[in-house]
Motif scaffolding. Structure first.
Motif, short mmCIF file in Angstrom:
data_model
loop_
_atom_site.label_atom_id
_atom_site.label_comp_id
_atom_site.label_asym_id
_atom_site.label_seq_id
_atom_site.Cartn_x
_atom_site.Cartn_y
_atom_site.Cartn_z
N ASN A 147 -7.30 -7.63 -7.33
CA ASN A 147 -8.21 -7.96 -7.59
C ASN A 147 -9.60 -7.67 -8.22
N ARG A 148 -9.88 -6.66 -7.04
CA ARG A 148 -11.07 -5.71 -7.45
C ARG A 148 -10.71 -4.48 -7.41
N ARG A 149 -9.78 -3.93 -6.61
CA ARG A 149 -8.82 -2.88 -6.63
C ARG A 149 -9.94 -2.27 -5.54
N ILE A 150 -10.22 -3.08 -4.13
CA ILE A 150 -11.25 -2.61 -3.24
C ILE A 150 -10.57 -3.11 -2.04
N HIS A 151 -10.77 -2.02 -1.22
CA HIS A 151 -9.57 -1.72 0.03
C HIS A 151 -10.45 -1.73 1.37
N ILE A 152 -10.28 -3.29 2.15
CA ILE A 152 -11.02 -3.19 3.59
C ILE A 152 -10.86 -2.88 5.23
N PHE A 153 -9.00 -2.37 4.65
CA PHE A 153 -8.84 -2.09 5.56
C PHE A 153 -8.47 -0.72 5.93
N THR A 154 -8.65 0.50 6.94
CA THR A 154 -8.05 1.20 6.57
C THR A 154 -6.58 1.29 6.34
N GLY A 155 -5.79 2.81 6.52
CA GLY A 155 -4.18 2.30 5.43
C GLY A 155 -4.59 3.24 4.40
N GLU A 156 -3.17 3.02 3.54
CA GLU A 156 -3.09 3.38 1.98
C GLU A 156 -3.15 2.27 1.70
N PRO A 157 -4.33 2.02 0.55
CA PRO A 157 -4.38 1.20 -0.06
C PRO A 157 -3.09 0.43 -0.71
N LYS A 158 -2.22 1.15 -1.53
CA LYS A 158 -1.31 0.62 -2.04
C LYS A 158 -0.21 0.24 -1.62
N ASP A 159 0.15 0.38 -0.24
CA ASP A 159 0.96 0.22 0.81
C ASP A 159 0.40 -0.33 1.68
N PRO A 160 0.96 -1.95 2.23
CA PRO A 160 0.38 -2.67 3.07
C PRO A 160 0.73 -2.36 4.18
N ASP A 161 2.28 -1.90 4.33
CA ASP A 161 3.16 -1.90 5.58
C ASP A 161 2.15 -0.36 6.71
N THR A 162 1.16 0.02 5.77
CA THR A 162 -0.20 1.34 6.54
C THR A 162 -0.92 0.45 6.51
N TRP A 163 -1.23 -0.50 6.56
CA TRP A 163 -2.62 -1.34 6.55
C TRP A 163 -2.90 -1.22 8.46
N GLY A 164 -4.59 -0.67 8.42
CA GLY A 164 -5.00 -1.21 10.01
C GLY A 164 -5.20 -2.62 10.28
N VAL A 165 -4.18 -3.85 10.55
CA VAL A 165 -4.35 -4.53 11.02
C VAL A 165 -3.15 -5.02 11.95
#
Ligand SMILES: Nc1nc2c(ncn2[C@@H]2O[C@H](COP(=O)(O)OP(=O)(O)OP(=O)(O)O)[C@@H](O)[C@H]2O)c(=O)[nH]1
Ligand SMILES: [Mg+2]
Length: 416
Positions: free
Chosen positions: A29-47
């Motif tokens: 909704n905001r095109r803001i990424h709040i974690f590390t990793g590739e925004p478009k690929d949730p499998d890479t997020w730092g969670v």
């Protein structure tokens, strides 16, 4: 602000999972990424989720249930993925034994170099999360040298008479608040987040994660239309220290009148315009007071006359609302309110204008909490746990003794 988030134990992992859901929402909704990793690929997020129980990890809805994000401790030990069964010393021991697995998974898949800070979350009443969180915080601090924050979810009131819950809560608080390398510790009272008896844990988890939405987004905002008085990651990091509470309050406001008739009416009547301005400030003031009342843990000092103040090293306020509501007058009001309620504290303030057209919300963070209800509550956990553990030990001795008496009565019977 970009985070690496680590949930440990079942409740901690569930809340980390809810942060993940929030991250998906703000990206969409905001095109803001709040974690590390590739925004478009949730499998890479730092969670990440850490647990002793395989079953707990299967409950995750968003964090990938693969080895690179779901870290199972004790798999080779006697626990075999079954959980710590409310014994938090086991949770701590297993996290120590598998420390390398935790840090190497996060180093390999967490993109930690991009993180402003790391957040480790656990509930205090169980075994796995409450035992492992202090160990994990220290491991992350030593390995990555970034700000590391802990988030401790305190028990519901109906658990206050349960010896295991109290012992786990008290020992966890002692470790994390007094003997860990956490830069700050967010205290979250489950009881405060459950508004009704029918509230589910997932509703509570969602409210907890949502409290962080604007504060995480505001510094990452790249759309110039929504940039106000900037509050970036460093402003937040600089004030976070020791026991900390976060609160958020919202209110719906009428959308700005834009019809021709309304504009003609508004412009031709200055008196009414002034009244609207005053009402606006009054309304915003209520939201600011409400945000303090909604802090994740009560921490006020209540005076005999019913008034209250806060004892803290710092207070931060973020006002977010439609652009025409985010006026200098409102920001000044918020600052004055904090000066009055949190006397002597360092104050930081920011605005996040225009992201919503019909809601104003205020996020407040009170950090370096001193005297007040939160400290009394922690003291009471320490006292309850000490007394309950003493009583348990005494009762166990009496019980054991009574069985020795029974065994004596059986002494002359033949052995089988
Ligand atoms: N807010 C919130 N609280 C939870 C959640 N799950 C459990 N709790 C609370 O936290 C306490 C501890 O439960 P868990 O988090 O499951 O414990 P654990 O860390 O997995 O530890 P063990 O299961 O004992 O090994 C419970 O008694 C609940 O009060 C959750 O999803 N959200
Ligand atoms: Mg569990």
């Amino acid at each position: 602000m970009k985070l690496v988030v680590v949930g440990t134990g079942q409740g901690g992992s569930n809340i980390a999972d809810e942060f993940f859901a929030l991250g998906k929402w703000v990206w969409k909704n905001r095109r803001i990424h709040i974690f590390t990793g590739e925004p478009k690929d949730p499998d890479t997020w730092g969670v990440f989720a850490v647990n002793l129980g395989m079953g707990d990890l299967y409950g995750l809805k968003h964090i990938p249930k693969t080895d690179d994000h779901a870290i199972l401790l004790g798999a080779t030990d006697e626990f075999r993925g079954r959980g710590a069964g409310k014994v938090n010393a086991d949770g701590a021991e297993q996290a120590r034994k598998d420390g390398k697995k935790i840090t190497s998974t996060i180093a390999d898949y967490g993109h930690v170099y991009d993180a402003d800070a790391m957040l480790v979350i656990a509930t205090t009443a169980g075994g796995t999360g409450s035992g492992s969180i202090g160990v994990i915080v220290d491991l992350l601090k030593d390995t990555f040298k970034k700000p590391v924050y802990a988030m401790l979810i305190l028990p519901f009131e109906n658990q206050y008479d349960d010896p295991d819950s109290m012992a786990n809560t008290a020992t966890c608080l002692k470790k994390v608040l007094e003997n860990s390398k956490a830069d700050a510790v967010f205290l979250v009272d489950n009881q405060k987040f459950s508004r009704k008896h029918t509230d589910t844990l997932s509703q509570i988890n969602r409210r907890i994660a949502d409290s962080f939405m604007d504060i995480l987004c505001v510094g990452e905002e790249t759309d110039r239309r929504y940039v106000g008085e900037v509050l970036d990651a460093n402003d937040v990091i600089r004030i976070l220290k020791g026991p900390t509470a976060i609160g958020i309050s919202h209110i719906q406001v009428p959308k700005k009148q834009t019809s021709l008739l309304a504009r003609i009416k508004g412009n031709s009547n200055h008196k009414q315009h002034f009244a609207v301005g005053k009402a606006q400030v009054e309304r915003a003031k209520n939201v600011v007071s409400q945000a303090l009342a909604e802090l994740s843990v009560d921490c006020e000092i209540r005076n005999a006359d019913g008034s209250f103040v806060y004892d803290a090293e710092s207070v931060l306020g973020l006002f977010s609302g439609p652009a025409h509501q985010s006026t200098a007058e409102i920001v000044e009001m918020m600052d004055n309110h904090f000066a009055e309620r949190v006397p002597g504290a360092n104050r930081r303030k920011g605005t996040y204008p225009g992201r919503t057209s019909d809601t104003i919300s205020v996020t407040v963070i009170v950090s370096g909490i001193g005297e007040g209800v939160a400290r009394d509550q922690i003291n009471s956990f320490y006292k309850r746990a000490t007394s309950m553990m003493g009583t348990l030990k005494k009762n166990r001795k009496v019980r054991d003794k009574s069985w020795v008496e029974s065994a004596k009565l059986a002494e002359t019977l033949p052995d089988l």
